[in-house]
Design an enzyme around this catalytic site. Structure first.
Site, mmCIF file in Angstrom:
data_model
loop_
_atom_site.group_PDB
_atom_site.id
_atom_site.type_symbol
_atom_site.label_atom_id
_atom_site.label_comp_id
_atom_site.label_asym_id
_atom_site.label_seq_id
_atom_site.Cartn_x
_atom_site.Cartn_y
_atom_site.Cartn_z
ATOM 1 N N ASP A 61 -7.088 -6.532 3.472
ATOM 2 C CA ASP A 61 -6.495 -5.188 3.576
ATOM 3 C C ASP A 61 -6.610 -4.630 4.989
ATOM 4 O O ASP A 61 -7.709 -4.365 5.477
ATOM 5 C CB ASP A 61 -7.228 -4.271 2.572
ATOM 6 C CG ASP A 61 -6.629 -2.867 2.503
ATOM 7 O OD1 ASP A 61 -5.550 -2.640 3.077
ATOM 8 O OD2 ASP A 61 -7.255 -2.015 1.837
ATOM 9 N N MET A 63 -11.942 -5.843 4.250
ATOM 10 C CA MET A 63 -11.250 -4.906 5.143
ATOM 11 C C MET A 63 -11.061 -5.566 6.507
ATOM 12 O O MET A 63 -12.026 -5.993 7.140
ATOM 13 C CB MET A 63 -12.048 -3.610 5.311
ATOM 14 C CG MET A 63 -12.139 -2.738 4.059
ATOM 15 S SD MET A 63 -10.551 -2.398 3.263
ATOM 16 C CE MET A 63 -9.663 -1.576 4.577
ATOM 17 N N SER A 88 0.847 -1.199 0.000
ATOM 18 C CA SER A 88 0.000 0.000 0.000
ATOM 19 C C SER A 88 0.873 1.236 0.000
ATOM 20 O O SER A 88 1.605 1.502 0.961
ATOM 21 C CB SER A 88 -0.917 0.014 1.221
ATOM 22 O OG SER A 88 -1.500 1.297 1.313
ATOM 23 N N HIS A 108 -8.130 1.332 -4.639
ATOM 24 C CA HIS A 108 -9.163 1.113 -3.622
ATOM 25 C C HIS A 108 -9.839 2.446 -3.338
ATOM 26 O O HIS A 108 -9.261 3.312 -2.683
ATOM 27 C CB HIS A 108 -8.467 0.536 -2.372
ATOM 28 C CG HIS A 108 -9.340 0.361 -1.180
ATOM 29 N ND1 HIS A 108 -8.825 0.103 0.082
ATOM 30 C CD2 HIS A 108 -10.679 0.373 -1.041
ATOM 31 C CE1 HIS A 108 -9.831 -0.011 0.938
ATOM 32 N NE2 HIS A 108 -10.962 0.153 0.292
ATOM 33 N N MET A 118 -12.177 4.731 -1.437
ATOM 34 C CA MET A 118 -12.932 4.917 -0.190
ATOM 35 C C MET A 118 -13.619 6.266 -0.298
ATOM 36 O O MET A 118 -13.288 7.221 0.404
ATOM 37 C CB MET A 118 -11.977 4.858 1.005
ATOM 38 C CG MET A 118 -11.529 3.437 1.324
ATOM 39 S SD MET A 118 -10.031 3.411 2.322
ATOM 40 C CE MET A 118 -8.828 3.428 1.008
ATOM 41 N N MET A 160 -9.034 8.326 -0.589
ATOM 42 C CA MET A 160 -9.972 8.662 0.499
ATOM 43 C C MET A 160 -10.509 10.077 0.308
ATOM 44 O O MET A 160 -9.755 10.976 -0.067
ATOM 45 C CB MET A 160 -9.258 8.584 1.844
ATOM 46 C CG MET A 160 -8.599 7.249 2.108
ATOM 47 S SD MET A 160 -7.710 7.289 3.665
ATOM 48 C CE MET A 160 -6.918 5.674 3.600
ATOM 49 N N ASP A 217 -4.709 3.733 -2.214
ATOM 50 C CA ASP A 217 -5.866 4.064 -1.381
ATOM 51 C C ASP A 217 -6.323 5.497 -1.614
ATOM 52 O O ASP A 217 -5.594 6.441 -1.320
ATOM 53 C CB ASP A 217 -5.485 3.898 0.097
ATOM 54 C CG ASP A 217 -5.270 2.444 0.452
ATOM 55 O OD1 ASP A 217 -6.225 1.657 0.312
ATOM 56 O OD2 ASP A 217 -4.147 2.086 0.862
ATOM 57 N N HIS A 270 -1.026 -1.197 -4.429
ATOM 58 C CA HIS A 270 -2.328 -0.913 -3.822
ATOM 59 C C HIS A 270 -2.395 0.584 -3.527
ATOM 60 O O HIS A 270 -1.569 1.124 -2.784
ATOM 61 C CB HIS A 270 -2.504 -1.730 -2.536
ATOM 62 C CG HIS A 270 -3.861 -1.569 -1.920
ATOM 63 N ND1 HIS A 270 -4.953 -2.280 -2.370
ATOM 64 C CD2 HIS A 270 -4.309 -0.792 -0.916
ATOM 65 C CE1 HIS A 270 -6.020 -1.934 -1.661
ATOM 66 N NE2 HIS A 270 -5.649 -1.020 -0.772
HETATM 67 C C1 DX5 Z 1 -6.811 1.481 5.042
HETATM 68 C C2 DX5 Z 1 -6.270 1.183 3.663
HETATM 69 C C3 DX5 Z 1 -5.174 0.205 3.659
HETATM 70 C C4 DX5 Z 1 -3.947 0.642 4.397
HETATM 71 C C5 DX5 Z 1 -3.245 -0.594 4.825
HETATM 72 O O1 DX5 Z 1 -7.904 2.304 4.933
HETATM 73 O O2 DX5 Z 1 -7.307 0.648 2.859
HETATM 74 O O3 DX5 Z 1 -4.854 -0.200 2.339
HETATM 75 O O4 DX5 Z 1 -3.093 1.453 3.653
HETATM 76 O O5 DX5 Z 1 -2.193 -0.235 5.636
HETATM 77 P P1 DX5 Z 1 -1.601 -1.216 6.741
HETATM 78 O O6 DX5 Z 1 -1.076 -2.425 6.005
HETATM 79 O O7 DX5 Z 1 -0.535 -0.398 7.363
HETATM 80 O O8 DX5 Z 1 -2.714 -1.578 7.687
HETATM 81 ZN ZN ZN Z 2 -6.732 -0.242 0.883
#
Ligand code: DX5
Ligand code: ZN
Length: 217
Positions: free
Chosen positions: A174, A136, A7, A65, A67, A36, A34, A32
């Site tokens: 994840d 998740m 990530s 991903h 969010m 947000m 993320d 990956h």
């Molecule tokens: C959380 C993200 C994850 C996050 C994972 O909202 O979707 O992808 O970056 O990070 P770690 O592996 O540190 O939990």
């Molecule tokens: Zn993620």
């Protein structure tokens, strides 16, 4: 061997290019990414221009991903930015089936993420249309959180559902994945592991990716 998806939320944004190169030259399979929006989740990360920039250097698929609320407004933009897998949350998709078809029509693989409180059973009638289910194992929004142990039951249950339907859906897990809990997660049926903090906070990220990759059932 599991699919490993570091990530980039935990990367050093001042050296993002170097971290992309590190992943390129490692045993990792996907990036990956993320995204947000500060509305669906209580945090804001990076978005389209940063992903488009990473795409120029990345030699492996971008696993994006989302969010965000109303993700369907941005499918085309993420396809243009270079997403290879585009994942939406079940919790923001009243028309999930339509979203899956729209993502695929743009040439991407379609993923569905489910929060810790969402049972895997809600996916029963669309499972065959999903390329990747992102389970998740923390509440989405932040890296470096603790793995929620109940997730293991959900992986088992989803694996059975996929098997019963003869579907080709992959299970990706994840949040809070570590070298210690990864063997249990894989044994439960996960095909892909996301790892942020475990990779980027380690002394040798390349070696950590290699260790995750070598975990067997
Ligand atoms: C959380 C993200 C994850 C996050 C994972 O909202 O979707 O992808 O970056 O990070 P770690 O592996 O540190 O939990
Ligand atoms: Zn993620």
């Amino acid at each position: 061997m599991p699919i490993i998806a570091p990530s980039m939320l935990s990367a050093d944004f001042l050296k993002l290019g170097e971290d992309v190169e590190m992943v390129n030259n490692s045993a990792a399979d996907w990036f990956h990414l993320d995204v947000m929006d500060g509305r669906f989740v209580p945090n804001i990360s990076y978005g389209l221009p940063v992903i488009a920039a990473m795409k120029k250097k990345a030699k492996k698929p971008l696993d994006v991903h989302l969010m965000i609320l109303e993700p369907e407004k941005y499918f085309e933009a993420f396809a243009k930015a270079g997403a290879d897998i585009l994942t939406v949350h079940y919790e923001v998709s009243p028309h999930l089936h339509r979203n899956l078809q729209a993502i695929k029509a743009l040439g991407m693989k379609a993923g569905v993420a489910i929060n810790p409180h969402t049972p895997v059973s809600v996916l029963a009638d669309v499972l065959c249309d999903i390329d990747v289910v992102l389970i998740m194992s923390v509440n989405p929004g932040f890296g470096g959180q603790k793995f929620i142990d109940h997730t293991i039951h959900k992986i088992h249950e989803l694996k059975t559902m996929i098997h019963d339907r003869g579907a080709a859906t992959l299970i990706e897990v994840d949040g809070g994945v570590t070298l210690e809990n990864a063997p249990t997660i894989i044994k439960a049926g996960a095909d892909a592991l996301v790892a942020g903090n475990t990779v980027f906070a380690s002394a040798n990220p390349t070696a950590t990716i290699e260790s995750l990759k070598k975990i067997t059932k």
